[in-house]
Scaffold this active site. Structure first.
Site, PDB file in Angstrom:
ATOM      1  N   TYR A   1     -19.227 -34.799  -3.649  1.00 19.17           N
ATOM      2  CA  TYR A   1     -20.231 -33.918  -4.258  1.00 19.17           C
ATOM      3  C   TYR A   1     -19.694 -32.495  -4.316  1.00 19.17           C
ATOM      4  CZ  TYR A   1     -24.721 -31.482  -4.880  1.00 19.17           C
ATOM      5  OH  TYR A   1     -25.742 -30.692  -5.344  1.00 19.17           O
ATOM      6  N   ASP A  51     -26.992 -18.262  -3.476  1.00 21.44           N
ATOM      7  CA  ASP A  51     -27.259 -19.343  -4.423  1.00 21.44           C
ATOM      8  C   ASP A  51     -28.494 -19.002  -5.264  1.00 21.44           C
ATOM      9  OD1 ASP A  51     -27.263 -21.790  -5.725  1.00 21.44           O
ATOM     10  OD2 ASP A  51     -28.283 -22.830  -4.092  1.00 21.44           O
ATOM     11  N   HIS A  55     -26.237 -32.967 -11.880  1.00 18.01           N
ATOM     12  CA  HIS A  55     -27.693 -32.899 -11.830  1.00 18.01           C
ATOM     13  C   HIS A  55     -28.181 -31.562 -12.358  1.00 18.01           C
ATOM     14  CE1 HIS A  55     -28.012 -30.497  -8.068  1.00 18.01           C
ATOM     15  NE2 HIS A  55     -27.159 -31.330  -7.503  1.00 18.01           N
ATOM     16  N   GLU A  90     -31.796 -29.194 -12.721  1.00 17.89           N
ATOM     17  CA  GLU A  90     -33.051 -29.031 -11.993  1.00 17.89           C
ATOM     18  C   GLU A  90     -34.117 -28.365 -12.847  1.00 17.89           C
ATOM     19  OE1 GLU A  90     -32.090 -25.169  -9.252  1.00 17.89           O
ATOM     20  OE2 GLU A  90     -30.673 -26.851  -9.203  1.00 17.89           O
ATOM     21  N   CYS A 109     -32.133 -21.368  -3.847  1.00 19.93           N
ATOM     22  CA  CYS A 109     -31.799 -22.521  -3.015  1.00 19.93           C
ATOM     23  C   CYS A 109     -33.035 -23.397  -2.859  1.00 19.93           C
ATOM     24  CB  CYS A 109     -31.316 -22.050  -1.647  1.00 19.93           C
ATOM     25  SG  CYS A 109     -31.168 -23.381  -0.429  1.00 19.93           S
ATOM     26  N   ARG A 111     -33.149 -33.279 -11.128  1.00 19.62           N
ATOM     27  CA  ARG A 111     -33.669 -32.813  -9.838  1.00 19.62           C
ATOM     28  C   ARG A 111     -35.005 -32.120 -10.055  1.00 19.62           C
ATOM     29  NH1 ARG A 111     -30.820 -28.145  -6.007  1.00 19.62           N
ATOM     30  NH2 ARG A 111     -32.729 -26.935  -5.777  1.00 19.62           N
ATOM     31  N   GLU A 120     -36.113 -32.719  -4.365  1.00 18.90           N
ATOM     32  CA  GLU A 120     -35.638 -31.755  -3.379  1.00 18.90           C
ATOM     33  C   GLU A 120     -36.713 -31.416  -2.350  1.00 18.90           C
ATOM     34  OE1 GLU A 120     -33.381 -30.688  -1.703  1.00 18.90           O
ATOM     35  OE2 GLU A 120     -32.362 -29.043  -2.727  1.00 18.90           O
ATOM     36  N   ASN A 136     -31.247 -35.698  -0.511  1.00 22.84           N
ATOM     37  CA  ASN A 136     -30.424 -34.572  -0.071  1.00 22.84           C
ATOM     38  C   ASN A 136     -30.604 -34.383   1.430  1.00 22.84           C
ATOM     39  OD1 ASN A 136     -29.025 -32.194   0.300  1.00 22.84           O
ATOM     40  ND2 ASN A 136     -30.481 -30.901  -0.788  1.00 22.84           N
TER      41      ASN A 136
END
Length: 304
Positions: free
Chosen positions: A51, A65, A119, A121, A129, A164, A194, A216
């Site tokens: 990943y 992030d 993926h 989202e 994040c 996601r 998530e 995850n």
């Protein structure tokens, strides 16, 4: 020379392996690789895939992030990782780096980079994040357009497009399930929900959907850390450990640097370091030497 400078397995075959793994009834374990060398280690140990985390690509650049990285940076790192491993590589493509047409371009670039899947989202841009508070999700219809664009741009039908949803922590699990159904109808091959909290939440999601699911298992987040066997027994098809190797490496690096700073030498750290021989083994140094020797001993013969 096969498999030396680059993986011997083609991107096409890696994508087919990923597809087969998702329908194998055995959970596909994808640890995160923060660089290509870690990807080689993941393969050697025996995992099913690799990943590439968007959070890790950001962190490597000393950035949070929050959607600051570009498609070029992410695709470039993905290509470097995919090049060295025979395993399928799944990459985090955030929100697709823009509008639906940008998501379509993202898929073509990731295919060209040799990735097995990505993926996308349903967060708004710029994203956060997934295990932090303060996230926001786009309307379901907007994410559906994002996914349809991505699916339409795919040239290899085995390239896995994973959707996601970050809705569980914002709108609740039931709303996230309804979103996941809409995303599956839009052409997603795999659903990644998530920041679920505990085992019963993962079980509820599985019971509501027939499409392959990804879990995850990131540390220090909102989710209970379930074992791969537990997730497999719940019916999950894949699990990622996105930041684990970076966290392990950074903890070790910080501890070592502080000791060098304090003691003025690294001599007390040698038993916590990878020896040169092990690094060379992982790099397949000996095979490079053999290749080099073969080139230098090559002769054209008398008649050339």
């Amino acid at each position: 020379m096969s498999g030396l400078l680059a993986a011997a397995t083609s991107a096409t075959d890696k994508r087919a392996a990923f597809r087969a793994g998702l329908t194998s009834r055995e959970i596909q374990r994808f640890p995160g690789a923060f660089n290509p060398l870690v990807a080689k280690l993941i393969q050697e140990i025996g995992f099913e895939g690799v990943y590439v985390s968007g959070a890790v690509v950001s962190a490597e650049l000393a950035l949070p992030d929050i959607g600051l990285t570009t498609l070029t940076e992410v695709a470039g790192r993905g290509q470097q990782v995919a090049r060295v491993t025979d395993l399928p590589v799944l990459i985090d493509a955030d929100t697709g780096f823009g509008e639906p047409m940008s998501a379509a371009r993202t898929v073509t670039m990731l295919e060209d980079a040799g990735l097995a899947g990505c993926h996308l989202e349903d967060q708004v841009n710029p994203k956060r994040c997934g295990h932090l508070d303060g996230k926001a999700v786009v309307p379901t219809g907007e994410m559906v357009r994002r996914l349809r664009a991505a699916v339409s741009a795919r040239r290899d039908s085995n390239f896995v497009i994973c959707a996601r949803t970050d809705a569980a922590g914002i709108e609740g699990i039931d709303a996230a399930i309804e979103r996941a159904k809409a995303y599956a109808d839009a052409g997603a091959d795999l659903i990644f929900t998530e920041a679920l909290y505990e085992e019963k939440d993962f079980a509820k999601f599985r019971s509501a959907l027939s499409i392959p699911l990804l879990a995850n298992m990131t540390e220090f987040g909102k989710s209970e850390l379930l074992t791969a066997k537990t997730l497999e027994s719940l019916g999950y098809n894949a699990v990622i450990y996105p930041v684990s190797t970076l966290r392990l490496a950074m903890w070790a690096a910080e501890a070592g640097l502080r000791e060098i700073f304090a003691e003025g030498t690294q001599s007390g750290l040698l038993d916590r370091m990878q020896p040169r021989s092990r690094l060379y083994e992982l790099l397949e140094y000996e095979r490079y030497n053999e290749f080099d020797s073969d080139i230098f001993t090559f002769s054209l013969g008398r008649n050339q």
